[in-house]
Scaffold this active site. Structure first.
Site, short mmCIF file in Angstrom:
data_model
loop_
_atom_site.label_atom_id
_atom_site.label_comp_id
_atom_site.label_asym_id
_atom_site.label_seq_id
_atom_site.Cartn_x
_atom_site.Cartn_y
_atom_site.Cartn_z
N ALA A 66 0.40 -1.11 0.16
CA ALA A 66 0.03 -0.37 -0.10
C ALA A 66 1.06 1.47 0.12
CB ALA A 66 -0.75 0.01 1.19
N SER B 137 2.84 -10.04 -0.14
CA SER B 137 1.33 -9.29 -1.19
C SER B 137 0.94 -10.42 -2.22
CB SER B 137 2.41 -8.51 -2.58
OG SER B 137 1.16 -7.60 -3.68
N ARG B 138 -0.56 -10.07 -2.72
CA ARG B 138 -0.95 -11.09 -3.19
C ARG B 138 -0.01 -11.70 -4.30
NH1 ARG B 138 -5.55 -9.11 0.16
NH2 ARG B 138 -6.30 -10.69 1.79
N TYR C 188 0.22 -13.46 2.47
CA TYR C 188 0.03 -13.07 3.73
C TYR C 188 0.28 -14.17 4.32
CZ TYR C 188 -1.71 -8.78 1.71
OH TYR C 188 -2.84 -7.16 0.51
N LEU D 62 -3.37 -2.16 5.43
CA LEU D 62 -4.80 -2.61 4.03
C LEU D 62 -5.47 -1.95 4.40
CD1 LEU D 62 -3.97 -6.81 5.38
CD2 LEU D 62 -3.66 -6.03 3.06
N LYS E 237 -4.65 2.70 11.28
CA LYS E 237 -5.41 3.08 11.75
C LYS E 237 -6.17 3.48 10.95
CE LYS E 237 -4.93 7.90 10.05
NZ LYS E 237 -6.54 7.56 8.86
N ASP F 43 -10.99 7.85 8.08
CA ASP F 43 -9.68 7.95 7.43
C ASP F 43 -9.52 9.23 8.72
OD1 ASP F 43 -7.74 8.32 5.78
OD2 ASP F 43 -8.83 10.32 4.89
#
Length: 328
Positions: free
Chosen positions: A10, A34-35, A56, A72, A95, A175
């Site tokens: 990310a 990462s996937r 993961y 994530l 957060k 956010d």
């Protein structure tokens, strides 16, 4: 050295947290997961990280990692924090760590049964700026605190951005609404008793894009607004009967201006400007987390504090649906 694994590639990890860990004195990134293995490898190569994982689960099973940082989408924080703790890893999670206060109970249980550190990543609580504000208030620099005023806004109408996708935990309060709440609680040591609020939803996205909040802390009030569709602004002011404290660019100093605290006296005849040159709050965050994870005495954000902060946000949502006060 605490060995971090990064759970996803990310943007906040790439741009802020991974560089902070690599720059820190007591921790290092040893793995990226990462996937998509190619994405993990690319990010690992960028930061000279030795290991990359294509899932993961594979990274959590590795003994190359002592702790994980989780950036994530918000809706996945609880699930992967529990999985990481159950794998015996310390967890620093972005957060908000959850979307409801009640969800954090499971995180506390996972922390306790695995005897690991789990902490929500509020970088502001490690900043010398906010620790100075706390010190000034404790020392009575502005006399009796009566009112706190705050604002945090930016403009983002990208439909692909997670902040505009309800299923991923999008919305202004999760956010950025968490920042005026956590900082006020952090510097005063007080908790809100009740709130009033107005919240507007985007008709296309279904996420909250504007909230105006009034919170009663007993001895003082906090009023703030947040928005994901207004011109960018950040503000926090602590107003007492003997003076006031203004925190300049209080949350994202690198983007909104200098890291400064201004203390002004009662009749506005004197002001003291306290400037912090490149405080590097993300580095301070990961270093403090690492010390605590390795058993040293260190002040970090506890899950109990996370519960209190999320109860505040939960109450704002409830208050937005009624005309009047809502208990926190």
């Amino acid at each position: 050295m605490l060995r971090f694994g990064i759970l996803s590639t990310a943007k906040i990890g790439r741009e802020l947290v991974v560089p902070a860990i690599q720059d820190a004195e007591n921790c290092v990134v040893t793995a990226i997961a990462s996937r998509d293995l190619s994405k993990a490898r690319a990010m690992a190569d960028r930061f000279s990280v030795p290991h990359a994982f294509g899932s993961y689960e594979e990274m959590l099973a590795s003994d190359l990692v002592d702790a994980v940082y989780i950036p994530l989408p918000t809706s996945q924080h609880v699930e992967w924090t529990i999985k990481a703790a159950d794998a015996g890893k310390h967890v620093l999670c972005e957060k908000p760590i959850a979307l409801k206060a009640s969800e954090i109970d499971a995180l506390i249980a996972a922390r306790d049964r695995n005897k690991v550190l789990v902490s929500e990543a509020y970088m502001v609580t490690y900043s010398p700026v906010w620790r100075k504000v706390r010190e000034l208030l404790k020392d009575g620099a502005i006399g009796r605190l009566r009112h706190v005023q705050g604002a945090f806004t930016y403009f983002n109408r990208d439909p692909a951005n997670m902040r505009n996708i309800p299923e991923l935990g999008g919305g202004g309060l999760p956010d950025i609404g968490v920042y005026p709440t956590i900082t006020t609680r952090f510097v005063t040591g007080k908790e809100p008793l009740r709130v009033q609020a107005t919240t507007e939803l985007d008709p296309q996205f279904g996420t909250d894009i504007y909230s105006s909040v009034r919170a009663d802390f007993g001895a003082f009030e906090l009023s703030f607004y947040v928005s994901t569709q207004l011109a960018a602004r950040q503000l926090m002011v602590f107003h007492g009967d003997q003076g006031f404290i203004e925190v300049k660019s209080p949350f994202n100093a690198d983007r909104y201006g200098a890291e400064e605290v201004e203390l002004t006296n009662q009749n506005h005849s004197q002001s003291q400007l306290i400037r912090y040159q490149d405080a590097r709050q993300y580095r301070l965050e990961v270093e403090a987390f690492s010390r605590a994870a390795m058993g040293e005495a260190e002040e970090v954000v506890t899950l109990e504090s996370s519960v209190a902060n999320q109860k505040f946000i939960d109450a704002i949502y409830r208050a937005s649906e009624k005309n009047g006060w809502e208990d926190v």
